[in-house]
Design a protein around this motif. Structure first.
Motif, PDB file in Angstrom:
ATOM      1  N   ASP A 103     144.121 -99.626  22.853  1.00  0.00           N
ATOM      2  CA  ASP A 103     143.782 -99.029  24.187  1.00  0.00           C
ATOM      3  C   ASP A 103     143.736 -97.554  23.954  1.00  0.00           C
ATOM      4  OD1 ASP A 103     143.787 -97.982  26.617  1.00  0.00           O
ATOM      5  OD2 ASP A 103     144.863 -99.664  27.422  1.00  0.00           O
ATOM      6  N   SER A 104     142.528 -96.981  24.318  1.00  0.00           N
ATOM      7  CA  SER A 104     142.169 -95.583  23.999  1.00  0.00           C
ATOM      8  C   SER A 104     143.057 -94.506  24.891  1.00  0.00           C
ATOM      9  CB  SER A 104     140.797 -95.212  24.417  1.00  0.00           C
ATOM     10  OG  SER A 104     139.745 -95.844  23.480  1.00  0.00           O
ATOM     11  N   ARG A 105     143.769 -95.083  25.909  1.00  0.00           N
ATOM     12  CA  ARG A 105     144.489 -94.284  26.996  1.00  0.00           C
ATOM     13  C   ARG A 105     145.617 -93.560  26.287  1.00  0.00           C
ATOM     14  NH1 ARG A 105     144.831 -98.146  31.959  1.00  0.00           N
ATOM     15  NH2 ARG A 105     145.015 -99.568  30.238  1.00  0.00           N
ATOM     16  N   ARG A 106     145.921 -92.206  26.443  1.00  0.00           N
ATOM     17  CA  ARG A 106     147.068 -91.589  25.681  1.00  0.00           C
ATOM     18  C   ARG A 106     148.562 -92.387  26.142  1.00  0.00           C
ATOM     19  NH1 ARG A 106     143.242 -87.930  26.786  1.00  0.00           N
ATOM     20  NH2 ARG A 106     142.797 -86.400  24.930  1.00  0.00           N
ATOM     21  N   ASN A 107     148.443 -92.954  27.409  1.00  0.00           N
ATOM     22  CA  ASN A 107     149.612 -93.560  27.712  1.00  0.00           C
ATOM     23  C   ASN A 107     149.831 -94.842  27.181  1.00  0.00           C
ATOM     24  OD1 ASN A 107     147.967 -95.094  29.035  1.00  0.00           O
ATOM     25  ND2 ASN A 107     148.715 -94.584  31.297  1.00  0.00           N
ATOM     26  N   ALA A 108     149.074 -95.390  26.328  1.00  0.00           N
ATOM     27  CA  ALA A 108     148.981 -96.553  25.583  1.00  0.00           C
ATOM     28  C   ALA A 108     149.333 -96.516  24.040  1.00  0.00           C
ATOM     29  CB  ALA A 108     147.906 -97.422  25.761  1.00  0.00           C
ATOM     30  N   SER A 109     149.709 -95.306  23.704  1.00  0.00           N
ATOM     31  CA  SER A 109     150.026 -95.142  22.346  1.00  0.00           C
ATOM     32  C   SER A 109     151.181 -95.762  21.903  1.00  0.00           C
ATOM     33  CB  SER A 109     149.981 -93.465  22.106  1.00  0.00           C
ATOM     34  OG  SER A 109     150.939 -92.927  22.827  1.00  0.00           O
ATOM     35  N   GLN A 110     152.127 -95.806  22.541  1.00  0.00           N
ATOM     36  CA  GLN A 110     153.569 -96.319  22.340  1.00  0.00           C
ATOM     37  C   GLN A 110     153.306 -97.928  21.960  1.00  0.00           C
ATOM     38  OE1 GLN A 110     156.757 -95.611  24.765  1.00  0.00           O
ATOM     39  NE2 GLN A 110     158.198 -96.835  23.610  1.00  0.00           N
ATOM     40  N   GLN A 138     139.569-100.513  16.565  1.00  0.00           N
ATOM     41  CA  GLN A 138     138.327-100.370  17.656  1.00  0.00           C
ATOM     42  C   GLN A 138     139.381 -99.639  18.533  1.00  0.00           C
ATOM     43  OE1 GLN A 138     137.090-103.052  20.895  1.00  0.00           O
ATOM     44  NE2 GLN A 138     135.520-103.173  19.577  1.00  0.00           N
ATOM     45  N   PHE A 139     138.977 -98.448  19.072  1.00  0.00           N
ATOM     46  CA  PHE A 139     139.781 -97.989  20.354  1.00  0.00           C
ATOM     47  C   PHE A 139     138.873 -98.132  21.459  1.00  0.00           C
ATOM     48  CE2 PHE A 139     142.194 -95.456  17.183  1.00  0.00           C
ATOM     49  CZ  PHE A 139     143.320 -95.257  17.965  1.00  0.00           C
ATOM     50  N   ASN A 140     139.437 -99.121  22.307  1.00  0.00           N
ATOM     51  CA  ASN A 140     138.606 -99.795  23.462  1.00  0.00           C
ATOM     52  C   ASN A 140     138.939 -98.961  24.663  1.00  0.00           C
ATOM     53  OD1 ASN A 140     136.947-101.529  24.789  1.00  0.00           O
ATOM     54  ND2 ASN A 140     138.442-103.140  25.208  1.00  0.00           N
ATOM     55  N   LYS A 141     138.141 -99.074  25.720  1.00  0.00           N
ATOM     56  CA  LYS A 141     138.465 -98.653  27.052  1.00  0.00           C
ATOM     57  C   LYS A 141     138.304 -97.329  27.078  1.00  0.00           C
ATOM     58  CE  LYS A 141     141.718-102.320  28.316  1.00  0.00           C
ATOM     59  NZ  LYS A 141     143.196-102.736  28.766  1.00  0.00           N
ATOM     60  N   ARG A 142     137.272 -96.697  26.186  1.00  0.00           N
ATOM     61  CA  ARG A 142     136.969 -95.153  26.256  1.00  0.00           C
ATOM     62  C   ARG A 142     136.420 -94.811  27.499  1.00  0.00           C
ATOM     63  NH1 ARG A 142     135.458 -92.954  21.981  1.00  0.00           N
ATOM     64  NH2 ARG A 142     136.291 -90.963  22.999  1.00  0.00           N
ATOM     65  N   ASP A 143     136.180 -95.625  28.424  1.00  0.00           N
ATOM     66  CA  ASP A 143     135.595 -95.215  29.868  1.00  0.00           C
ATOM     67  C   ASP A 143     136.454 -94.827  30.812  1.00  0.00           C
ATOM     68  OD1 ASP A 143     136.229 -97.796  29.731  1.00  0.00           O
ATOM     69  OD2 ASP A 143     134.901 -98.283  31.740  1.00  0.00           O
ATOM     70  N   LEU A 144     137.794 -95.106  30.540  1.00  0.00           N
ATOM     71  CA  LEU A 144     139.016 -94.926  31.470  1.00  0.00           C
ATOM     72  C   LEU A 144     139.437 -93.633  31.403  1.00  0.00           C
ATOM     73  CD1 LEU A 144     140.991 -98.424  31.212  1.00  0.00           C
ATOM     74  CD2 LEU A 144     139.082 -97.632  32.675  1.00  0.00           C
ATOM     75  N   PRO A 145     140.044 -92.994  32.612  1.00  0.00           N
ATOM     76  CA  PRO A 145     140.638 -91.608  32.347  1.00  0.00           C
ATOM     77  C   PRO A 145     141.775 -91.647  31.478  1.00  0.00           C
ATOM     78  CG  PRO A 145     140.554 -92.706  34.646  1.00  0.00           C
ATOM     79  CD  PRO A 145     140.106 -93.696  33.894  1.00  0.00           C
ATOM     80  N   ASP A 146     141.846 -90.201  30.882  1.00  0.00           N
ATOM     81  CA  ASP A 146     142.938 -90.072  29.979  1.00  0.00           C
ATOM     82  C   ASP A 146     142.774 -90.653  28.610  1.00  0.00           C
ATOM     83  OD1 ASP A 146     145.209 -88.446  29.053  1.00  0.00           O
ATOM     84  OD2 ASP A 146     146.566 -90.403  29.391  1.00  0.00           O
ATOM     85  N   SER A 147     141.469 -91.061  28.127  1.00  0.00           N
ATOM     86  CA  SER A 147     141.232 -91.585  26.819  1.00  0.00           C
ATOM     87  C   SER A 147     141.093 -90.346  25.892  1.00  0.00           C
ATOM     88  CB  SER A 147     139.778 -92.506  27.072  1.00  0.00           C
ATOM     89  OG  SER A 147     139.918 -93.585  27.923  1.00  0.00           O
TER      90      SER A 147
END
Length: 239
Positions: A103-110, A138-147
């Protein structure tokens, strides 16, 4: 890889791995929509209320080589829920390459990092060497905020050895490019180990060409690389 000289069949296995709802099933569905009906198998999937994949999705792609071998490329996903770790190990068994969907969002890094460690652990559990099995990220969901930005993805690529592809899988963006990267990585790893070009007469050019000439590449970075989609193929981009 399974190689049956008597029946002249070669089977490769690619597994899509990652957290729940990261986009693994979406990737296979978009690929299925773009592939010619006569070279793709049925897309098998089991949906649940908490994650689309209860056991696995399976999408086989098949073709015959100029040397007379029938090649099957089987694409699997694994369930993302924590409770299905044993199933993830089973599906990983004998895989030739892996796509790790993050998931490309920063809050998903963990969560991404936790599943990355889980992938390495399960590979070793199934007697697969993480250093030898090729992985495409693959870093998906690049269209979401905070990606993550393009520059941040480039930094990740520089720090690691795995190819990195950005994606918005629900729109089909980056899906074919990811599959191409992992198919190429799988062939090269098998060439180093089993000498496919010498023993089976299957070159990288023929392997990739046989697959991607059967796929609608319109609107992708691969458009025009393998020629036009043969008559009778999928028309237009998948929705």
């Amino acid at each position: 890889m399974q190689l049956n000289h008597a029946q002249r069949e070669l089977t490769l296995k690619i597994v899509y791995y990652g957290p729940g709802l990261s986009g693994k099933t979406t990737n296979l569905r978009k690929l299925h929509a773009r592939a010619r009906p006569d070279v793709r198998g049925r897309l098998l999937s089991v949906d649940t209320h908490d994650d689309r994949t209860l056991f696995f999705d399976l999408l086989p792609v098949f073709f015959s080589t100029s040397a007379g071998f029938k090649v099957k490329v089987k694409l699997f996903t694994v369930p993302g829920q924590v409770i299905h770790n044993a199933t993830r190990r089973v599906v990983l068994q004998g895989t030739d390459a892996v796509v790790f969907i993050a998931d490309s969002r920063r809050n998903a890094s963990q969560e991404n990092n936790a599943y990355w460690r889980n992938l390495q652990e399960n590979m070793r559990e199934m007697e697969l060497d993480p250093a030898q099995v090729p992985v495409v990220i693959q870093f998906n969901k690049r269209d979401l905020p905070d990606s993550l930005t393009d520059a941040e993805l480039a930094d990740i690529q520089k720090k690691g050895t795995q190819p990195v592809v950005g994606s918005v899988a629900v729109r089909g963006e980056g899906v074919v490019e990811t599959f191409h990267a992992v198919a190429q990585a799988a062939w090269r790893a098998l060439e180093n180990r089993a000498h496919l070009s010498r023993n089976v007469g299957l070159s990288e050019e023929e392997f990739l060409g046989q697959i991607f000439r059967q796929v609608d590449l319109s609107g992708t970075a691969l458009e025009g690389r393998y020629g036009a989609l043969p008559e009778g193929g999928a028309s237009g981009s998948p929705s």
